[in-house]
Write an enzyme that holds these catalytic residues in place. Sequence first.
Site, short mmCIF file in Angstrom:
data_model
loop_
_atom_site.label_atom_id
_atom_site.label_comp_id
_atom_site.label_asym_id
_atom_site.label_seq_id
_atom_site.Cartn_x
_atom_site.Cartn_y
_atom_site.Cartn_z
N TYR A 68 0.82 -1.21 0.00
CA TYR A 68 0.00 0.00 0.00
C TYR A 68 0.85 1.27 0.00
O TYR A 68 0.45 2.30 -0.55
CB TYR A 68 -0.96 0.00 1.19
CG TYR A 68 -2.06 -1.03 1.06
CD1 TYR A 68 -2.92 -1.01 -0.04
CD2 TYR A 68 -2.24 -2.02 2.02
CE1 TYR A 68 -3.93 -1.95 -0.18
CE2 TYR A 68 -3.25 -2.97 1.89
CZ TYR A 68 -4.09 -2.93 0.79
OH TYR A 68 -5.08 -3.87 0.66
N GLN A 85 -18.53 -13.11 -7.27
CA GLN A 85 -19.97 -13.36 -7.33
C GLN A 85 -20.21 -14.82 -7.67
O GLN A 85 -19.65 -15.36 -8.63
CB GLN A 85 -20.60 -12.45 -8.39
CG GLN A 85 -22.13 -12.49 -8.41
CD GLN A 85 -22.67 -11.44 -9.38
OE1 GLN A 85 -21.94 -10.65 -9.95
NE2 GLN A 85 -23.97 -11.43 -9.54
N ARG A 91 -25.50 -9.02 -7.32
CA ARG A 91 -24.37 -8.17 -6.93
C ARG A 91 -24.57 -7.61 -5.53
O ARG A 91 -23.63 -7.42 -4.78
CB ARG A 91 -24.20 -7.04 -7.95
CG ARG A 91 -23.80 -7.53 -9.35
CD ARG A 91 -23.67 -6.38 -10.33
NE ARG A 91 -23.28 -6.85 -11.65
CZ ARG A 91 -24.12 -7.09 -12.64
NH1 ARG A 91 -25.42 -6.94 -12.46
NH2 ARG A 91 -23.68 -7.48 -13.83
N ASN A 123 -17.79 -5.47 -7.13
CA ASN A 123 -19.26 -5.44 -7.02
C ASN A 123 -19.75 -5.62 -5.59
O ASN A 123 -19.08 -6.27 -4.79
CB ASN A 123 -19.87 -6.55 -7.90
CG ASN A 123 -20.00 -6.12 -9.34
OD1 ASN A 123 -20.33 -4.97 -9.63
ND2 ASN A 123 -19.74 -7.03 -10.26
N ASP A 126 -21.54 0.25 -7.39
CA ASP A 126 -22.04 1.57 -6.99
C ASP A 126 -21.87 1.77 -5.48
O ASP A 126 -21.44 2.83 -5.03
CB ASP A 126 -23.51 1.73 -7.38
CG ASP A 126 -23.74 1.46 -8.85
OD1 ASP A 126 -23.31 2.29 -9.67
OD2 ASP A 126 -24.34 0.42 -9.18
N SER A 146 -16.75 1.81 -11.98
CA SER A 146 -16.90 1.39 -13.39
C SER A 146 -18.35 1.48 -13.83
O SER A 146 -18.65 1.56 -15.03
CB SER A 146 -16.37 -0.02 -13.60
OG SER A 146 -16.98 -0.94 -12.71
N ASP A 151 -22.10 -2.50 -19.24
CA ASP A 151 -23.48 -2.73 -19.66
C ASP A 151 -23.80 -1.92 -20.92
O ASP A 151 -24.48 -2.40 -21.83
CB ASP A 151 -24.44 -2.33 -18.53
CG ASP A 151 -24.09 -2.97 -17.21
OD1 ASP A 151 -24.51 -4.10 -16.97
OD2 ASP A 151 -23.36 -2.34 -16.44
N ALA A 153 -21.65 -0.93 -23.15
CA ALA A 153 -20.94 -1.55 -24.27
C ALA A 153 -21.69 -2.78 -24.77
O ALA A 153 -21.79 -3.01 -25.99
CB ALA A 153 -19.52 -1.95 -23.83
N ARG A 154 -22.23 -3.57 -23.83
CA ARG A 154 -23.03 -4.74 -24.22
C ARG A 154 -24.25 -4.31 -25.00
O ARG A 154 -24.61 -4.92 -26.02
CB ARG A 154 -23.46 -5.51 -22.96
CG ARG A 154 -22.35 -6.25 -22.25
CD ARG A 154 -22.78 -6.71 -20.87
NE ARG A 154 -21.76 -7.57 -20.22
CZ ARG A 154 -21.69 -7.78 -18.93
NH1 ARG A 154 -22.56 -7.21 -18.11
NH2 ARG A 154 -20.75 -8.56 -18.43
N HIS A 178 -25.61 -0.76 -11.33
CA HIS A 178 -25.00 -1.83 -12.12
C HIS A 178 -25.52 -3.13 -11.51
O HIS A 178 -24.89 -3.76 -10.66
CB HIS A 178 -23.47 -1.77 -12.02
CG HIS A 178 -22.77 -2.92 -12.68
ND1 HIS A 178 -22.97 -3.26 -14.00
CD2 HIS A 178 -21.88 -3.83 -12.20
CE1 HIS A 178 -22.23 -4.32 -14.30
NE2 HIS A 178 -21.56 -4.69 -13.22
N THR A 235 -16.92 -13.14 -14.81
CA THR A 235 -16.73 -12.25 -15.96
C THR A 235 -15.49 -11.40 -15.68
O THR A 235 -15.31 -10.93 -14.57
CB THR A 235 -17.94 -11.31 -16.16
OG1 THR A 235 -17.99 -10.36 -15.10
CG2 THR A 235 -19.24 -12.10 -16.19
#
Length: 317
Positions: A68, A85, A91, A123, A126, A146, A151, A153-154, A178, A235
């Site tokens: 750190y 997950q 999530r 996750n 948010d 992120s 999502d 982009a998908r 998300h 993922t």
Amino acid sequence: MRTDKRKVALVGTGMVGMSYAYSMLNQGVCDELVLIDINRKRAEGEAMDLNHGLAFSGSHMKIYAGEYKDCTDADIVVICAGVAQKPGETRLDLLKRNASVFRSIVQPITESGFNGLFLVATNPVDIMTRITYEISGFNPKRVIGSGTTLDTARLRYLLGESLRVDPRNVHAYVIGEHGDSEFVPWSQAMIATKPILSLCGTGGEEDMVSRQELKRIEEEVRTAAYKIIEAKQATYYGIGMSLTRITRAIFGDENSVFTVSAMLKGEYGQTDVYAGVPCIVNQNGIQRVLPLTLTEEEANRFNSSCQTLKESFEGIL
């Protein structure tokens, strides 16, 4: 931000973190990359593996395992650490398990003297971004999640495939959590400057797309992660490339628009909640939120998504 050396500290060398590191190496996005993990030996092994590919990458990146304290002079700290997950797990189910992990991460980073930008991928992203903001005490513009960038982009990929249009010419967004309450504001979706809803017409053969097809695409975007996790347990490639693209925008001071997770301060009628919304991103982090003009129904869906996030955050810290 310094321009002589672009340094990134990556916390978490699991599949997401290393997909990000691999993508960063291949694109030559930074000059120095330090890998930090509770399993120091794993971080050292990952650093060795990446360094052995330097000769093929065209990059002169310095890659090493660290601690750190190495965050002191970093421009960006990317957090991918956390428990994974599980199949069938939402999530939000991850929240309590990952909240405790973050308490042991963010504090030593800030104590190192780090004064750059946080980019969070863990996750539920948010809420984990909100936790990072609360623990660090940083200006929220410098604490980014992120969000719904992957999502979005998908969505653009699936729309491009359905409409036979290059996804780069599709301008549509996934906003909100998300997670399960995310949605597509179709009133703002376009191909070039042509509203996608205007292509639906009356349901005749001349229509480019039907509303039923748009509904199917939205559902496929929402459930994509579950299908991938069921098939391969996790993922990581897509989110790794998404994080790399955001990092490039920061180092390049691009003022690019991404649906990152940002703290809302009155936008969309929401306050004190992190959610995925279109934002202008540059070297200072989130330059500003770019509000969309939502219909009443879309505004209600966004409010509902934000309420889900607020309720989930209560009592965590």
